[in-house]
Design a protein around this motif. Structure first.
Motif, PDB file in Angstrom:
ATOM      1  N   CYS A  95      -4.399  16.360 -21.077  1.00 19.29           N
ATOM      2  CA  CYS A  95      -3.461  16.674 -22.155  1.00 19.29           C
ATOM      3  C   CYS A  95      -4.251  17.050 -23.418  1.00 19.29           C
ATOM      4  O   CYS A  95      -5.110  16.280 -23.851  1.00 19.29           O
ATOM      5  CB  CYS A  95      -2.586  15.457 -22.431  1.00 19.29           C
ATOM      6  SG  CYS A  95      -1.612  15.592 -23.935  1.00 19.29           S
ATOM      7  N   GLN A 107      -3.179  17.083 -26.350  1.00 24.11           N
ATOM      8  CA  GLN A 107      -2.732  16.289 -27.498  1.00 24.11           C
ATOM      9  C   GLN A 107      -3.417  14.925 -27.538  1.00 24.11           C
ATOM     10  O   GLN A 107      -3.979  14.530 -28.546  1.00 24.11           O
ATOM     11  CB  GLN A 107      -1.214  16.068 -27.457  1.00 24.11           C
ATOM     12  CG  GLN A 107      -0.386  17.312 -27.181  1.00 24.11           C
ATOM     13  CD  GLN A 107      -0.456  18.335 -28.290  1.00 24.11           C
ATOM     14  OE1 GLN A 107      -0.752  18.007 -29.432  1.00 24.11           O
ATOM     15  NE2 GLN A 107      -0.188  19.591 -27.957  1.00 24.11           N
ATOM     16  N   CYS A 108      -3.347  14.190 -26.401  1.00 25.46           N
ATOM     17  CA  CYS A 108      -3.857  12.817 -26.426  1.00 25.46           C
ATOM     18  C   CYS A 108      -5.047  12.616 -25.488  1.00 25.46           C
ATOM     19  O   CYS A 108      -5.654  11.550 -25.474  1.00 25.46           O
ATOM     20  CB  CYS A 108      -2.740  11.828 -26.080  1.00 25.46           C
ATOM     21  SG  CYS A 108      -2.225  11.884 -24.355  1.00 25.46           S
ATOM     22  N   CYS A 124       2.584  15.983 -20.272  1.00 27.31           N
ATOM     23  CA  CYS A 124       1.799  14.755 -20.290  1.00 27.31           C
ATOM     24  C   CYS A 124       2.746  13.585 -20.077  1.00 27.31           C
ATOM     25  O   CYS A 124       3.769  13.479 -20.745  1.00 27.31           O
ATOM     26  CB  CYS A 124       1.097  14.644 -21.640  1.00 27.31           C
ATOM     27  SG  CYS A 124       0.236  13.086 -21.864  1.00 27.31           S
ATOM     28  N   CYS A 127       2.191  10.981 -23.565  1.00 24.49           N
ATOM     29  CA  CYS A 127       2.823  11.307 -24.844  1.00 24.49           C
ATOM     30  C   CYS A 127       4.054  12.199 -24.670  1.00 24.49           C
ATOM     31  O   CYS A 127       4.710  12.524 -25.654  1.00 24.49           O
ATOM     32  CB  CYS A 127       1.816  11.946 -25.808  1.00 24.49           C
ATOM     33  SG  CYS A 127       1.235  13.578 -25.324  1.00 24.49           S
TER      34      CYS A 127
HETATM   35 ZN   LIG Z   1      -0.605  13.454 -23.958  1.00 24.41          ZN
END
Ligand SMILES: [Zn+2]
Length: 164
Positions: free
Chosen positions: A126, A128-129, A151, A154
């Motif tokens: 992912c 983002q995270c 994901c 998140c």
């Molecule tokens: Zn994520």
């Protein structure tokens, strides 16, 4: 007599290398690895050689137009753009800087090829995270070059630049 050929050739190269990919506007065509060659001959003719990414990617027409426009802006209007299909482009040609820009943009970059050219079934992280706990929603994301993932940590959906 001072020759001006070399600096002009450098300028042409820099101008072309800075053209952005229309589908992933944070990547230049050099980041993407599709820019093969730029030459400037004594008569002022510029020849740009590009290897398309995914076959049939409609972005190629836009890239050709953008290369022509960028060069015209710098006074080079005798330009040929040549497409070379072999050897075929793979995501391995994408620069490390390009992969980092993709990640920063929120797109999971293509996975590297494993030792000996073997495709490794790595999970897609992912952007983002950073979780590897992701799953594919659709083979086709916002463009044919990308697939759509989500994901599970998140819950954010994201594009993955497919590895080929
Ligand atoms: Zn994520």
């Amino acid at each position: 007599m001072v020759t001006t050929v070399a600096p002009a050739a450098d300028e042409v190269r820099v101008v072309v290398a800075a053209v952005l990919d229309p589908e992933v506007p944070v990547l230049t065509i050099e980041d993407l690895g599709i820019l093969r060659d730029v030459t400037l001959d004594d008569a002022g003719h510029v020849e740009v050689t590009i290897t398309p990414t995914y076959s049939g990617c409609p972005a190629m027409d836009a890239i050709t137009d953008d290369v022509m426009t960028a060069l015209a802006d710098h006074g080079f209007d005798d330009v040929g753009v040549r497409l070379v299909l072999a050897p075929a482009w793979t995501t391995d040609w994408m620069s490390d800087a390009g992969k980092q820009k993709l990640l920063d943009y929120g797109i999971a970059p293509p996975q590297p090829r494993g030792a000996g050219g073997v495709l490794v079934a790595l999970s897609v992280r992912c952007p983002q995270c950073g979780s590897a706990d992701t799953c594919e929603l659709s083979r086709f994301g916002s463009t044919a070059c990308k697939s759509l993932w989500v994901c599970t940590v998140c819950k954010e959906p994201f594009d993955h630049f497919k590895r080929i």
